[in-house]
Design an enzyme around this catalytic site. Structure first.
Site, PDB file in Angstrom:
ATOM      1  N   GLU A 156     -15.015 -20.643  -6.341  1.00 40.34           N
ATOM      2  CA  GLU A 156     -15.039 -21.955  -6.119  1.00 40.34           C
ATOM      3  C   GLU A 156     -16.098 -22.747  -5.646  1.00 40.34           C
ATOM      4  OE1 GLU A 156     -16.237 -22.520  -2.975  1.00 40.34           O
ATOM      5  OE2 GLU A 156     -15.867 -20.213  -3.038  1.00 40.34           O
ATOM      6  N   GLU A 186     -18.470 -19.237  -5.121  1.00 37.68           N
ATOM      7  CA  GLU A 186     -18.349 -19.640  -6.551  1.00 37.68           C
ATOM      8  C   GLU A 186     -17.790 -18.208  -7.005  1.00 37.68           C
ATOM      9  OE1 GLU A 186     -22.617 -19.498  -8.009  1.00 37.68           O
ATOM     10  OE2 GLU A 186     -22.976 -21.324  -6.734  1.00 37.68           O
TER      11      GLU A 186
END
Lengths: 361, 361
Positions: free
Chosen positions: A176, A319
């Site tokens: 994310e 991420e």
């Protein structure tokens, strides 16, 4: 719930016990003392159960990076400005972020989805355009989003898995990007577990120790203002969650429904995983932990889900970086089960049953 | 000492401080909060210091698997018969062992050397034929080998590194095969650290808990019979070590002398690393830990050398399997430093100096 979400949850079943027994039996025939490869062996057996194959395959790999913004950044909870979210999405699209490097390294495709970034990202090449809204509202004052928006974000995650199935998908990782999302993740975890906000809140991308109490207070206020229902994970995601968190919850559910292992990344992924397991308990068997991040709430979720991380490299980037890195270990576990010689095929002497496998440190 | 060993030790110098400073400065410019990649960042800086390059390269990878037999198996210290050693060397040659699978997976070549297997291995294709003697003598009754033989085995490790340099060598891992070698490794570690044998002795490939005291007693007897000099690592390797252990000591020294990072595998590799550091203290900076094995003595050596493993997967196979697996993480660390965009190149807003990098859990 919508048809897609209901159908997905209903499709999640226990692991394939026959495949697991076959994998376990094969592990004992391979040219090594029994259980000498430790967690690589148990991982291979779990993969067999997930995929329903005695010799699971981890070749086609994807990393789902869900991006969205958070209205709660207005409360000053992050060390970075909200503009970093769209900036990083362009960086993902250009292949310059850490997740791009690790994705290339482990041979996994990086799939970036705009679930709700507060900026026009139509120029970001290769980014899936699935914006539900321009970031969440400020949860310290009102619900982050509506229930319908939370469900839609979950569906976006499920749809991603289903779209990728046709391209070949043996494993998927969650990741994310969203400035402010450690605040939302802490609120979700506090709401779902009943833990005090202070117990599950850390310093995110790096706010000072002095700023931490204010961040905790913002989360406490969001919980007080919205009164999320701990027994209703969708209510929690809607009121104090985030669009990218809900989308990752969808990836966990969609993966489990289609017998695809889903690798959990760090703290934000953990909040999404916890919500997924609250929506469907059997989902937990399809979740592979990767690392444990510096954020204190991550371990709380790992304990709650009964998961032990593969490594602790003091990472805290998100991420999907930790999950992507772990794919190399997970793929090795599968390859060992399939590619190693057996005592019989290699003609190696020594009955492995002579050795005691139940060793601990 | 011989010319080669003396010259190698003399060639080991401190890490390149300029390269490390440049790598550290670059890490702070990359598109992530400062230090958010944790040990991947410190690892990249260490690699810079080892290779003497601001952007270290981990592409050409090798795993040195040293094989030899142990006369002490006559004392019944292993769950597997000594014939497994040559059997496994043929398995390595055929590509069927765990180290072959993991080597292929991480893109590392597996270099198998017969340093002293007690069998004719001339038919084992691709195996480097460097037999010093047909296994060691039974150290419970006499020295395992002569001092000259120990030095020769160390040189075989150094020569391996030097031979591989011409083929391209960015990193090398240590690995071994030798039924009985946990007994020798425990004896070496006990002798070099002064720890009681019981503190550094585990159940190896899987002897029963009931058989462990007898294994400890054999080690105690070997130490009493041979009286190795703790201040003389070569004396220790010769009297209570093993040919493959000494050869791995040579790999550690040869790697350090040629600025090649050497990845330490499990317990047996740790014994070799400890001997190398006793021969040359600066060598320790060139050693990268990988995993911590189930063998209790492994943690003792990690503590002694001040090394923290990258992961704990409850492995206890040896062969270099843990070290090879860690190469994927180490390569990722190097690639991140070189391939990630900087805030400036990516045009991402946000001054990273706003964030506090000194986070701990």
């Amino acid at each position: 719930m919508t048809d897609l979400l209901t159908r997905t949850i209903a499709a999640i079943t226990p692991l394939d016990a026959d495949a697991m027994r076959a994998a376990e039996a094969r592990q004992l025939q391979l040219t090594k003392p029994p259980k000498a490869l430790g967690r690589l062996e148990t991982l291979s057996i779990q993969l067999a159960g997930i995929q329903g194959k005695a010799q699971p395959v981890i070749e086609s790999k994807a990393i789902a990076v869900m991006a969205a913004d958070h209205g709660v950044t207005a409360e000053g909870v992050s060390a970075f400005p909200a503009e970093v979210t769209p900036g990083m999405v362009f960086n993902f699209a250009a292949g310059g972020a850490a997740i791009n490097v690790i994705g290339r390294h482990v041979g996994a495709r990086v799939l970036v989805t705009d679930v709700g970034v507060n900026a026009d990202l139509s120029a970001a090449e290769g980014v899936r355009q699935k914006k539900v809204r321009m970031g969440t509202a400020n949860m310290a004052q009102e619900p982050a989003m509506t229930r319908e928006q939370a469900v839609r974000a979950i569906e976006i995650g499920i749809e991603l898995v289903e779209e990728e199935l046709g391209k070949g998908l043996d494993i998927i990782a969650t990741g994310e990007m969203g400035i402010g999302n450690t605040t939302a993740a802490s609120a979700v975890i506090a709401a779902l577990t009943g833990e005090p906000a202070a117990t599950v809140t850390g310093r995110g991308t790096g706010i000072s120790a002095a700023a931490l109490p204010a961040k905790v207070a913002v989360i406490e206020k969001a919980l007080a203002v919205n009164q999320p229902d701990a027994a209703d994970a969708i209510d929690v995601l809607a009121k104090v969650g985030g669009l990218e968190i809900a989308a990752m919850t969808g990836v966990f559910l969609g993966g489990a429904a289609h017998r695809i292992p889903v690798v959990m990344d760090g703290f934000i992924s953990a909040a999404a995983a916890l919500a997924a397991v609250r929506l469907c308990h059997e989902c937990v068997d399809y979740i592979l932990p990767s690392h444990v991040s510096i954020e204190i709430g991550h371990q709380v979720v790992l304990d709650e889900l009964g998961l032990v991380p593969l490594f602790d490299l003091q990472m805290r980037l998100g991420e999907g970086t930790g999950a992507a890195l772990s794919m190399s270990i997970i793929e090795a576990a599968a390859r060992i089960l399939s590619e190693m010689a057996t005592f019989e095929s290699a003609g190696v002497a020594g009955d492995p049953s002579d050795a005691d496998a139940e060793l601990t440190r």
